[in-house]
Design a protein around this motif. Structure first.
Motif, PDB file in Angstrom:
ATOM      1  N   ILE A  39       0.784  -1.147   0.109  1.00 48.54           N
ATOM      2  CA  ILE A  39      -0.024  -0.032  -0.185  1.00 48.54           C
ATOM      3  C   ILE A  39       0.977   1.159  -0.038  1.00 48.54           C
ATOM      4  O   ILE A  39       0.786   2.052  -0.714  1.00 48.54           O
ATOM      5  CB  ILE A  39      -0.855  -0.033   1.156  1.00 48.54           C
ATOM      6  N   GLY A  40       1.925   1.299   0.837  1.00 46.58           N
ATOM      7  CA  GLY A  40       2.745   2.317   0.769  1.00 46.58           C
ATOM      8  C   GLY A  40       3.765   2.668  -0.395  1.00 46.58           C
ATOM      9  O   GLY A  40       3.922   3.622  -0.978  1.00 46.58           O
ATOM     10  N   GLU A  41       4.009   1.342  -1.062  1.00 50.71           N
ATOM     11  CA  GLU A  41       4.691   1.483  -2.357  1.00 50.71           C
ATOM     12  C   GLU A  41       3.540   2.097  -3.646  1.00 50.71           C
ATOM     13  O   GLU A  41       3.956   2.800  -4.383  1.00 50.71           O
ATOM     14  CB  GLU A  41       5.051   0.039  -2.943  1.00 50.71           C
ATOM     15  N   ILE A  42       2.449   1.636  -3.446  1.00 51.70           N
ATOM     16  CA  ILE A  42       1.514   1.960  -4.551  1.00 51.70           C
ATOM     17  C   ILE A  42       0.969   3.514  -4.207  1.00 51.70           C
ATOM     18  O   ILE A  42       0.987   4.238  -5.109  1.00 51.70           O
ATOM     19  CB  ILE A  42       0.032   1.205  -4.294  1.00 51.70           C
ATOM     20  N   GLY A  43       1.058   4.167  -3.001  1.00 54.83           N
ATOM     21  CA  GLY A  43       0.845   5.388  -2.684  1.00 54.83           C
ATOM     22  C   GLY A  43       1.776   6.241  -3.058  1.00 54.83           C
ATOM     23  O   GLY A  43       1.791   7.436  -3.798  1.00 54.83           O
ATOM     24  N   ARG A  44       3.088   5.809  -2.765  1.00 58.91           N
ATOM     25  CA  ARG A  44       4.151   6.457  -3.310  1.00 58.91           C
ATOM     26  C   ARG A  44       4.238   6.556  -4.770  1.00 58.91           C
ATOM     27  O   ARG A  44       4.453   8.018  -5.420  1.00 58.91           O
ATOM     28  CB  ARG A  44       5.670   5.816  -2.788  1.00 58.91           C
ATOM     29  N   SER A  45       4.113   5.547  -5.530  1.00 58.47           N
ATOM     30  CA  SER A  45       4.274   5.563  -6.932  1.00 58.47           C
ATOM     31  C   SER A  45       3.154   6.337  -7.428  1.00 58.47           C
ATOM     32  O   SER A  45       3.406   7.106  -8.515  1.00 58.47           O
ATOM     33  CB  SER A  45       4.071   4.097  -7.393  1.00 58.47           C
ATOM     34  N   SER A  46       1.884   6.252  -6.782  1.00 59.28           N
ATOM     35  CA  SER A  46       0.872   7.088  -7.302  1.00 59.28           C
ATOM     36  C   SER A  46       1.108   8.417  -7.497  1.00 59.28           C
ATOM     37  O   SER A  46       0.984   9.494  -8.332  1.00 59.28           O
ATOM     38  CB  SER A  46      -0.568   6.636  -6.575  1.00 59.28           C
ATOM     39  N   ILE A  47       1.552   9.088  -6.090  1.00 57.40           N
ATOM     40  CA  ILE A  47       1.891  10.424  -5.735  1.00 57.40           C
ATOM     41  C   ILE A  47       2.900  10.748  -6.487  1.00 57.40           C
ATOM     42  O   ILE A  47       2.910  11.931  -7.359  1.00 57.40           O
ATOM     43  CB  ILE A  47       2.110  10.472  -4.465  1.00 57.40           C
TER      44      ILE A  47
END
Length: 392
Positions: A39-47
């Protein structure tokens, strides 16, 4: 060595329910860590993608307030010809109100040129982007966000409709020639009205309507993102030629983006560490199960020792069983966590799995399983044959 493996596997399946429940506990702990980290990786990539779409991986050149200097076409041409610069575009901005379909909207108007799509992320859904002819003729045309079209017309394709913008204190009617999905659309959806809708018009029109000459800013896309600092220095040296004052400022947005990325990474690591506490709980459950196994197999241990089995062999059997249970539970947990993360990412539109972290989680789990299995294994190896044979 083969006997140790065979004995470990046999003992693990001797009480299937207990071993399975222990594996499930480990799997749940590992799965929680994988999901939180993903979730953290997805959030970072998305942002990061959103910020890149907004032009946050570029340099912004501006003139300090109060200075008589202005950025002009010559500055833009010279900056574009620098080796460290991939592309550059003039940028003018204004927060204003617009009217579309008898509705008033608050929007940020950007004055850009034909290179806008090469500097910021503009995905054309319908129509086209601005071109050189629009700038040369000062055509009253504009490109709008998909959000504006969806809010007002309940559909995205509204090419040919008109939008009235207040520029220089007077209303100016523009024809919509394109509808785009830009890099900030997701943030607009998340933050509601905090981020205004974007409208793109030829910068020459904004100059004419606002009574300005030159540009407010120049946005630069660097050739090599890892050398943004040197590119910024090169731009400063170019602009300082023939100017005694330091009226030009070069803002490296890429470095700010990297700092934000580091903050997100730290937050993600902290959440993963909190979720990792469940691995310690799983380790305690392994120790409990292995201690029960030692009690159940006490007579077996006594028989093995009486016929010559060494302490090392007994200890290795229990350690192998502990590590094997941990390994199966960890692999199951990683597989489940990755599957859930991929499905969630596909739904969101951003899939990101940190395989290196998954490998680290597996290694840490095995270390925890082995570590918590040491005491039961040592206790089994320390049993005296006579006492073990008498155990009821």
């Amino acid at each position: 060595m083969t006997d140790i493996f065979r004995t470990g596997i046999r003992c693990m399946f001797h009480n299937r329910l207990r071993s399975m429940l222990t594996m499930i506990g480990i799997a749940v702990g590992v799965m929680s860590v994988v999901i939180v980290s993903s979730i953290g990786e997805i959030g970072r990539s998305s942002i990061n993608n959103e910020l890149s779409g907004m032009g946050m991986d570029s340099l912004v050149i501006s003139v300090q307030s109060g200075s008589a200097n202005r950025l002009n076409e010559d500055d833009l041409y010279n900056i574009k010809n620098l080796d460290s610069v991939g592309n550059a575009m003039p940028l003018m901005s204004m927060m204003t109100e617009g009217e579309i379909k008898s509705s008033r909207i608050s929007c940020m108007v950007w004055g850009v040129n034909e290179d806008a799509d090469n500097v910021i992320d503009l995905d054309v859904l319908y129509g086209r982007l601005l071109n050189k002819g629009d700038l040369a003729k000062e055509s009253l045309v504009c490109v709008i966000d998909e959000a504006i079209a969806s809010e007002q017309y309940k559909r995205a394709n509204i090419v040919g409709k008109t939008l009235t913008l207040t520029l220089g204190g007077k209303p100016v009617e523009f024809e919509i020639v394109g509808v785009v999905k830009n890099g900030v659309n997701t943030l607009q959806n998340m933050l509601g009205g905090f981020i205004p809708d974007f409208v793109y018009i030829p910068y020459s029109v904004m100059q004419e309507q606002a009574g300005k000459t030159g540009f407010d800013q120049i946005t630069v896309k660097v050739e090599d993102k890892t050398r943004s600092d040197s590119a910024a220095d090169e731009v400063r040296r170019l602009l300082s030629q023939g100017n005694s004052d330091s009226s030009y400022s070069v803002d490296d947005l890429l470095s700010r983006k990297e700092k934000m990325d580091n903050i997100i990474s730290i937050a993600s690591a902290a959440l993963s560490a909190v979720a990792g506490i469940s691995l310690i709980v799983s380790g305690l459950s392994i120790m409990t199960v292995m201690l029960v196994s030692v009690s159940e197999r006490t007579r077996e241990i006594g028989i093995k020792k009486s016929i010559g089995a060494s302490r090392g062999v007994i200890m290795a059997e229990f350690l192998f069983e502990s590590v094997l249970i941990t390994f199966i539970g960890s692999i199951t947990g990683i597989a489940g966590g990755v599957l859930i993360s991929v499905l969630a990412g596909a739904f969101i539109g951003e899939i990101a799995v940190n395989w290196r972290l998954c490998g680290a989680i597996l290694l840490i789990s095995l270390m925890i399983g082995g570590g918590f299995g040491v005491y039961p294994a040592f206790k089994a190896a320390a049993l005296k044959p006579v006492d073990a044979l008498r155990y009821e």
